[in-house]
Design a protein around this motif. Structure first.
Motif, PDB file in Angstrom:
ATOM      1  N   ILE A 125      37.122  12.795  -0.770  1.00  0.00           N
ATOM      2  CA  ILE A 125      38.297  13.313  -0.071  1.00  0.00           C
ATOM      3  C   ILE A 125      37.884  14.159   1.134  1.00  0.00           C
ATOM      4  CG2 ILE A 125      39.751  13.273  -2.124  1.00  0.00           C
ATOM      5  CD1 ILE A 125      39.293  16.297  -2.369  1.00  0.00           C
ATOM      6  N   ALA A 126      36.591  14.515   1.204  1.00  0.00           N
ATOM      7  CA  ALA A 126      36.127  15.359   2.308  1.00  0.00           C
ATOM      8  C   ALA A 126      36.086  14.612   3.634  1.00  0.00           C
ATOM      9  CB  ALA A 126      34.747  15.933   1.995  1.00  0.00           C
ATOM     10  N   SER A 127      35.938  13.272   3.562  1.00  0.00           N
ATOM     11  CA  SER A 127      35.828  12.499   4.796  1.00  0.00           C
ATOM     12  C   SER A 127      36.200  11.050   4.534  1.00  0.00           C
ATOM     13  CB  SER A 127      34.398  12.582   5.351  1.00  0.00           C
ATOM     14  OG  SER A 127      34.262  11.790   6.511  1.00  0.00           O
ATOM     15  N   LEU A 128      37.352  10.669   5.021  1.00  0.00           N
ATOM     16  CA  LEU A 128      37.799   9.285   4.872  1.00  0.00           C
ATOM     17  C   LEU A 128      36.828   8.357   5.603  1.00  0.00           C
ATOM     18  CD1 LEU A 128      40.133   7.571   3.719  1.00  0.00           C
ATOM     19  CD2 LEU A 128      41.245   7.755   5.954  1.00  0.00           C
ATOM     20  N   GLY A 129      36.211   7.432   4.858  1.00  0.00           N
ATOM     21  CA  GLY A 129      35.247   6.517   5.460  1.00  0.00           C
ATOM     22  C   GLY A 129      33.807   6.870   5.172  1.00  0.00           C
ATOM     23  N   CYS A 130      33.555   8.070   4.626  1.00  0.00           N
ATOM     24  CA  CYS A 130      32.200   8.417   4.182  1.00  0.00           C
ATOM     25  C   CYS A 130      32.027   7.878   2.771  1.00  0.00           C
ATOM     26  CB  CYS A 130      31.992   9.927   4.216  1.00  0.00           C
ATOM     27  SG  CYS A 130      30.371  10.444   3.588  1.00  0.00           S
ATOM     28  N   ILE A 131      31.057   7.007   2.580  1.00  0.00           N
ATOM     29  CA  ILE A 131      30.867   6.368   1.276  1.00  0.00           C
ATOM     30  C   ILE A 131      29.388   6.391   0.882  1.00  0.00           C
ATOM     31  CG2 ILE A 131      32.935   4.926   1.326  1.00  0.00           C
ATOM     32  CD1 ILE A 131      31.320   2.646   2.447  1.00  0.00           C
ATOM     33  N   TRP A 132      29.155   6.361  -0.434  1.00  0.00           N
ATOM     34  CA  TRP A 132      27.802   6.365  -0.981  1.00  0.00           C
ATOM     35  C   TRP A 132      27.593   5.162  -1.894  1.00  0.00           C
ATOM     36  CZ3 TRP A 132      30.695  10.943  -0.888  1.00  0.00           C
ATOM     37  CH2 TRP A 132      30.166  11.995  -0.139  1.00  0.00           C
ATOM     38  N   ASN A 133      26.339   4.788  -2.013  1.00  0.00           N
ATOM     39  CA  ASN A 133      25.898   3.808  -2.995  1.00  0.00           C
ATOM     40  C   ASN A 133      25.550   4.584  -4.261  1.00  0.00           C
ATOM     41  OD1 ASN A 133      24.685   1.783  -4.470  1.00  0.00           O
ATOM     42  ND2 ASN A 133      23.193   1.221  -2.916  1.00  0.00           N
ATOM     43  N   SER A 134      26.416   4.519  -5.259  1.00  0.00           N
ATOM     44  CA  SER A 134      26.311   5.411  -6.417  1.00  0.00           C
ATOM     45  C   SER A 134      26.177   4.655  -7.725  1.00  0.00           C
ATOM     46  CB  SER A 134      27.544   6.328  -6.488  1.00  0.00           C
ATOM     47  OG  SER A 134      27.619   7.155  -5.347  1.00  0.00           O
ATOM     48  N   ASN A 135      25.796   5.398  -8.751  1.00  0.00           N
ATOM     49  CA  ASN A 135      25.661   4.837 -10.092  1.00  0.00           C
ATOM     50  C   ASN A 135      26.101   5.874 -11.116  1.00  0.00           C
ATOM     51  OD1 ASN A 135      24.093   2.202 -11.165  1.00  0.00           O
ATOM     52  ND2 ASN A 135      24.060   3.807 -12.713  1.00  0.00           N
ATOM     53  N   LEU A 136      26.841   5.425 -12.115  1.00  0.00           N
ATOM     54  CA  LEU A 136      27.247   6.296 -13.229  1.00  0.00           C
ATOM     55  C   LEU A 136      26.569   5.838 -14.507  1.00  0.00           C
ATOM     56  CD1 LEU A 136      31.099   7.023 -13.236  1.00  0.00           C
ATOM     57  CD2 LEU A 136      29.230   8.492 -12.461  1.00  0.00           C
ATOM     58  N   LEU A 137      26.133   6.811 -15.295  1.00  0.00           N
ATOM     59  CA  LEU A 137      25.721   6.551 -16.662  1.00  0.00           C
ATOM     60  C   LEU A 137      26.781   7.160 -17.561  1.00  0.00           C
ATOM     61  CD1 LEU A 137      23.438   5.316 -18.395  1.00  0.00           C
ATOM     62  CD2 LEU A 137      22.524   7.634 -18.623  1.00  0.00           C
TER      63      LEU A 137
ATOM     64  N   LEU B 294      24.017   1.359   7.834  1.00  0.00           N
ATOM     65  CA  LEU B 294      25.232   1.122   8.605  1.00  0.00           C
ATOM     66  C   LEU B 294      26.488   1.276   7.749  1.00  0.00           C
ATOM     67  CD1 LEU B 294      24.009  -2.054  10.513  1.00  0.00           C
ATOM     68  CD2 LEU B 294      24.257   0.243  11.468  1.00  0.00           C
ATOM     69  N   VAL B 295      26.306   1.429   6.446  1.00  0.00           N
ATOM     70  CA  VAL B 295      27.442   1.462   5.522  1.00  0.00           C
ATOM     71  C   VAL B 295      27.488   2.759   4.723  1.00  0.00           C
ATOM     72  CG1 VAL B 295      28.482   0.352   3.499  1.00  0.00           C
ATOM     73  CG2 VAL B 295      27.500  -1.048   5.322  1.00  0.00           C
ATOM     74  N   TRP B 296      26.378   3.065   4.031  1.00  0.00           N
ATOM     75  CA  TRP B 296      26.371   4.160   3.072  1.00  0.00           C
ATOM     76  C   TRP B 296      25.690   5.408   3.638  1.00  0.00           C
ATOM     77  CZ3 TRP B 296      24.539  -0.286  -0.249  1.00  0.00           C
ATOM     78  CH2 TRP B 296      25.584  -0.821  -1.011  1.00  0.00           C
ATOM     79  N   ALA B 297      26.161   6.575   3.212  1.00  0.00           N
ATOM     80  CA  ALA B 297      25.541   7.844   3.572  1.00  0.00           C
ATOM     81  C   ALA B 297      24.377   8.126   2.615  1.00  0.00           C
ATOM     82  CB  ALA B 297      26.566   8.975   3.485  1.00  0.00           C
ATOM     83  N   PRO B 298      23.396   8.943   3.036  1.00  0.00           N
ATOM     84  CA  PRO B 298      22.315   9.336   2.131  1.00  0.00           C
ATOM     85  C   PRO B 298      22.856  10.234   1.011  1.00  0.00           C
ATOM     86  CG  PRO B 298      21.752   9.807   4.425  1.00  0.00           C
ATOM     87  CD  PRO B 298      23.205   9.478   4.394  1.00  0.00           C
ATOM     88  N   GLY B 299      22.307  10.079  -0.171  1.00  0.00           N
ATOM     89  CA  GLY B 299      22.707  10.920  -1.287  1.00  0.00           C
ATOM     90  C   GLY B 299      21.824  12.147  -1.405  1.00  0.00           C
ATOM     91  N   ASP B 300      22.037  12.916  -2.464  1.00  0.00           N
ATOM     92  CA  ASP B 300      21.156  14.038  -2.777  1.00  0.00           C
ATOM     93  C   ASP B 300      20.545  13.791  -4.157  1.00  0.00           C
ATOM     94  OD1 ASP B 300      23.172  14.723  -4.612  1.00  0.00           O
ATOM     95  OD2 ASP B 300      24.111  16.114  -3.200  1.00  0.00           O
ATOM     96  N   ALA B 301      19.816  14.767  -4.647  1.00  0.00           N
ATOM     97  CA  ALA B 301      19.044  14.550  -5.874  1.00  0.00           C
ATOM     98  C   ALA B 301      19.741  15.067  -7.125  1.00  0.00           C
ATOM     99  CB  ALA B 301      17.666  15.198  -5.742  1.00  0.00           C
ATOM    100  N   ARG B 302      21.052  15.327  -7.047  1.00  0.00           N
ATOM    101  CA  ARG B 302      21.751  15.865  -8.217  1.00  0.00           C
ATOM    102  C   ARG B 302      21.638  14.934  -9.422  1.00  0.00           C
ATOM    103  NH1 ARG B 302      27.780  15.850  -5.928  1.00  0.00           N
ATOM    104  NH2 ARG B 302      26.641  15.890  -3.965  1.00  0.00           N
TER     105      ARG B 302
ATOM    106  N   ARG C  79      23.608   9.329  -6.587  1.00  0.00           N
ATOM    107  CA  ARG C  79      23.837   8.700  -5.286  1.00  0.00           C
ATOM    108  C   ARG C  79      22.486   8.282  -4.707  1.00  0.00           C
ATOM    109  NH1 ARG C  79      27.931  13.379  -2.914  1.00  0.00           N
ATOM    110  NH2 ARG C  79      29.830  12.667  -3.996  1.00  0.00           N
ATOM    111  N   LYS C  80      22.400   7.053  -4.233  1.00  0.00           N
ATOM    112  CA  LYS C  80      21.131   6.559  -3.688  1.00  0.00           C
ATOM    113  C   LYS C  80      20.622   7.511  -2.611  1.00  0.00           C
ATOM    114  CE  LYS C  80      18.914   2.340  -1.985  1.00  0.00           C
ATOM    115  NZ  LYS C  80      19.112   0.953  -1.531  1.00  0.00           N
ATOM    116  N   LEU C  81      19.377   7.946  -2.757  1.00  0.00           N
ATOM    117  CA  LEU C  81      18.822   8.966  -1.871  1.00  0.00           C
ATOM    118  C   LEU C  81      18.784   8.518  -0.420  1.00  0.00           C
ATOM    119  CD1 LEU C  81      15.884  10.069  -4.167  1.00  0.00           C
ATOM    120  CD2 LEU C  81      17.838  11.488  -3.529  1.00  0.00           C
ATOM    121  N   VAL C  82      18.318   7.290  -0.197  1.00  0.00           N
ATOM    122  CA  VAL C  82      18.188   6.777   1.169  1.00  0.00           C
ATOM    123  C   VAL C  82      18.686   5.327   1.206  1.00  0.00           C
ATOM    124  CG1 VAL C  82      16.625   6.319   3.084  1.00  0.00           C
ATOM    125  CG2 VAL C  82      16.146   8.224   1.542  1.00  0.00           C
TER     126      VAL C  82
END
Length: 356
Positions: A108-120, A142-150, A132-135
């Motif tokens: 919700i912080a930025s419409l169009g900002c998306i990540w390549n993510s995974n849930l367990l 061109l599509v996904w933003a970098p993730g962090d190490a949470r 969230r995929k780190l890089v």
């Protein structure tokens, strides 16, 4: 060390998304969870970006031609409390299984900002880990933003200590080592259906299947853990969507190596069916106790390391776009500070207390 280490059946889903349709992809996931659970699986893994599908167009045409696809993907991006992810969580709870699922995540912080993510997801439907995929790799930037190490974590589950990495992260030795150092016993690695790097008629393109086999074997062997490899596959829906937008993309895809799904043991040996060209589920019986014996040969987070020579620090703090401090919070903190100052003993009182 526990004397009764887990034994269970794992399932690696080699499957296609309902391309760019999050709701239908989630329904398909629930159906596959039910099928795998009926066949005795306690851990079920889905591919990278399973919901709502991998943005393969970024490899096949110029970014200035791909705005419609990006808008479609962004529109199908999911928040953690989305109905689609809730449905999958409830399916995991209903069948009492642990589920790993890849998805494109929005915010919700930025419409169009998306990540390549995974849930367990735990057998009770809870979220055990959110990564969230780190890089983003190559054209994925061109599509996904970098993730962090949470989400660079290993979590305790009924099937053992589980960690997960997305696609190219399985090439990152430090990311992999960070999971090894947390006692990883079961690793989940997820991949797209194809990963084109050259036009199909040119030689020397990236062989995704071979790359997966090398990486999966390497991590199993080095970590002495089981590796559940779940990759996507190309289906008619994806081909039709790409072909309608630009028929040249289908020509570019022709001959591109497909991904592979399989399960490996702690020696790097494949212990399941190997799926590549068609959809299916690869199963394997896992005994976590088999992680122990290979550690006698090389335990890279134990005796087979030099902690006086090498060190690794991982910052797992959450990276938010801004930190907001409201006026009420400032006033409350100021009040608390004044109260503490009022209660603080004077130098004379401290001397008296010490003397007594």
């Amino acid at each position: 060390m526990p004397s009764n280490l887990p034994r269970f059946k794992a399932a690696a889903c080699h499957t296609s998304s309902v391309f760019l349709d999050a709701a239908k992809s989630a329904e398909k996931a629930c159906e596959l969870i039910a099928e795998a659970a009926r066949n005795g699986a306690s851990l079920i893994a889905f591919p990278e970006s399973f919901i709502p599908g991998f943005p393969v167009w970024t490899a096949l045409q110029a970014p200035i031609m791909s705005h419609d696809f990006f808008r479609a993907l962004s529109a199908q991006a999911l928040l953690l409390d989305s109905p689609e992810l809730t449905k999958i969580r409830m399916a995991a709870k209903r069948h009492g299984v642990v589920v790993s699922v890849g998805f494109t995540e929005g915010t919700i912080a930025s419409l169009g900002c998306i990540w390549n993510s995974n849930l367990l997801i735990g057998e009770d439907g809870s979220i055990l880990n959110h990564h969230r995929k780190l890089v983003p790799t190559f054209y994925e930037k061109l599509v996904w933003a970098p993730g962090d190490a949470r989400g660079l974590r290993v979590v305790e589950t009924p099937v053992g200590r589980v960690g997960m990495l997305i696609c190219g992260e399985n090439t990152n030795p430090l990311a992999r080592y960070s999971l090894m150092a947390q006692g990883e016993q079961v690793h989940i690695s997820t991949y797209p259906p194809i990963w084109p790097t050259r036009p199909s008629k040119e030689k020397g393109g990236y062989d995704l299947r071979k790359a997966i086999e090398i990486r999966a074997g390497a991590h199993s062997f080095e970590a002495k853990c089981f590796n559940i490899v779940s990759s996507a596959c190309v289906d008619v829906g994806m081909r039709d969507a790409l072909g309608q937008a630009n028929p040249a993309m289908l020509d570019m895809m022709e001959g591109t190596p497909h991904a592979v799904s399989m399960i490996l043991d702690p020696t790097g040996q494949i212990i399941s069916d190997v799926l590549s060209e068609s959809e299916g589920i690869a199963y394997a019986d896992i005994d976590v106790a088999h992680c122990v014996e290979p550690k006698q040969f090389h335990d890279v987070v134990g005796y087979y390391n030099r902690f006086d020579v090498f060190s690794l620090t991982i910052d797992r703090s959450q990276r938010d776009p801004a930190v907001f401090v409201d006026a009420e919070e400032v006033a409350d903190k100021s009040s608390q500070a004044s109260h503490r100052e009022t209660l603080k003993p004077t130098a004379f009182e401290l001397e008296r207390l010490v003397a007594n």
